[in-house]
Enzyme design. Structure first.
Site, PDB file in Angstrom:
ATOM      1  N   ASP A 134      18.458   8.062 -11.152  1.00 34.40           N
ATOM      2  CA  ASP A 134      17.731   7.115 -10.286  1.00 34.40           C
ATOM      3  C   ASP A 134      16.328   6.826 -10.828  1.00 34.40           C
ATOM      4  OD1 ASP A 134      16.534   9.582  -9.705  1.00 34.40           O
ATOM      5  OD2 ASP A 134      16.798   9.447  -7.535  1.00 34.40           O
ATOM      6  N   TYR A 159      11.113   9.810 -20.485  1.00 31.66           N
ATOM      7  CA  TYR A 159      12.488  10.177 -20.130  1.00 31.66           C
ATOM      8  C   TYR A 159      13.190   9.010 -19.449  1.00 31.66           C
ATOM      9  CZ  TYR A 159      16.283  11.943 -17.193  1.00 31.66           C
ATOM     10  OH  TYR A 159      17.493  12.085 -16.561  1.00 31.66           O
TER      11      TYR A 159
END
Ligand code: NAD
Ligand code: TYD
Length: 356
Positions: A134, A159
């Site tokens: 998410d 990331y």
């Protein structure tokens, strides 16, 4: 029939492989580089059952990928392999670009070449399932609705940016080359075998070792938590029945502020492993915030619930208790990691070779 999993010695991947071998007779080929986060001990309970074939190697290795696909002829690829820790991506992003972006690209290329050579009936059945997060959607304010599948991608950490890039590549391989892809974007997982650098296992380990429980900033950042086996069930549902080219958000409807998560954990630890004096809460300490720290994530899981009939089984309370119980019963698992014993074993075991 065989499925091909990458990153299956990590936290979610190993839970998935265990879950898969319990529920299906179909063998799993598991390619994992065994970075610091990969741990074959996670899979010791299925060792010797003959349905798990482990290969030590890198998803960036074209030749190895082609070899595995030709040898095992899987009917699906499930891509878990990734660098996954935000703090590490801030310290050193290059591994994240290498594995998450370049590695996913290499895997897609290998999958495309393999898929193109399949007979029609096997093409029909083939799936490439990419496991994502998410975090690609960025940060929500307290009043914004939870992320839906059509939210804009606004990643804020190296990331999440690398995962966003990999998701886009997967999408492009479906649109451009007709590769039968599926993507899942899941919220924060927790449960057995999570590396003790992530919030929940780190706090369990530190609490039991008498160390501080570090809370970044004010601890009011919100994450949506899902027990790992619920994630595994969702992945199986998407693999079975997901619509090709689509993405599915997966979450537990469990939005919690970090400080509340750690306090809830302390209450459970106080009960399961009481201290002589005081509470584990006394070990909580506030430390400087993570740069670019996203304030809130929340997943709207309506699509997978409605279209695929998936629902999580665990509540946050039941999942957190199970997690604490597992770490208490498996303290040697964490000890082997934190002492470096496991890394030494990997280095001796795999000096110079690909195949495990
Ligand atoms: P993890 O860090 O525990 O495990 C990653 C695994 O991938 C390790 O076993 C590692 O050895 C392996 N790996 C790394 N680089 C590799 C390479 N180049 N080739 C082959 N193997 C390699 O991560 P995790 O928490 O299990 O996450 C798995 C996937 O799920 C990731 O793609 C992550 O982005 C995604 N995800 C994680 C969460 C979460 O909360 N942990 C939530 C949503 C999505
Ligand atoms: P983490 O487990 O690293 O997962 P992610 O960054 O993928 O969400 O962190 C979860 C949340 O907990 C995140 O908001 C950062 C915070 N956090 C702390 O407050 N202290 C810690 O020591 C760690 C590791 C994380």
């Amino acid at each position: 029939m065989t499925i091909f999993v990458t990153g299956g010695a990590g936290f979610i991947g190993s839970n998935f492989v265990i879950d898969w071998t319990a529920a299906s007779s179909e063998p799993v080929v598991n390619l994992d580089k065994l970075t610091y986060a990969g741990n074959l001990q996670n899979l010791s309970q299925i060792e010797g059952r003959g349905r798990h074939i482990f290969v030590k190697g890198d998803i960036c290795d074209n030749e190895l990928l082609a070899c595995i696909l030709q040898e095992y002829k899987p009917r699906a690829i499930v891509n878990f392999a990734a660098e996954s820790h935000v703090d590490r991506s801030i310290e050193g992003p290059s591994e994240f670009i290498e594995t998450n972006v370049v590695g996913t690209f290499k895997l897609l290329e290998a999958a495309k070449n393999y898929f193109n050579g399949l007979p029609d009936v096997e093409k029909e059945r083939f799936r490439f399932l990419h496991i994502s997060t998410d975090e690609v959607y960025g940060s929500l304010s307290s009043s914004e609705p939870a992320f839906q599948e059509n939210n804009r991608y606004e990643p804020n950490s190296p990331y999440s940016a690398s995962k966003a890039a990999s998701d886009h590549l997967v999408r492009a391989y479906h649109s451009t080359y007709g590769l039968p892809t599926l993507t899942t974007n899941c919220s924060n997982n927790y449960g057995p075998y999570q590396f003790p650098e992530k919030l929940i296992p780190l706090c369990i380990h530190n609490a039991l070792s008498g160390k501080k429980l570090p809370i970044y900033g004010d601890g009011q950042q919100i994450r949506d938590w899902l027990y790992v086996t619920d994630h595994c069930t969702a992945i199986r549902r998407v693999l079975e029945s997901g619509r090709l080219g689509e993405t599915y958000n997966i979450g537990g409807w469990n939005e919690k502020a970090n400080l509340d998560v750690v306090k809830a954990l302390c209450v459970i630890l106080d009960e399961l492993r009481p201290l002589n004096t005081g509470s584990y809460e006394d070990q909580i300490t506030f430390v400087p915030d993570r740069p670019g720290h996203d304030r809130r994530y929340a997943i709207d899981a309506s699509k997978i619930e409605r279209d695929l009939g998936w629902k999580p089984v665990e509540t946050f309370e039941s999942g957190l208790r199970k997690t604490a119980e597992w770490y208490l019963a498996n303290m040697q698992w964490t000890a082997a990691i934190t002492s470096g014993e496991y890394r030494q074993w990997v280095e001796t075991q795999y000096r110079g070779g690909h195949l495990g």
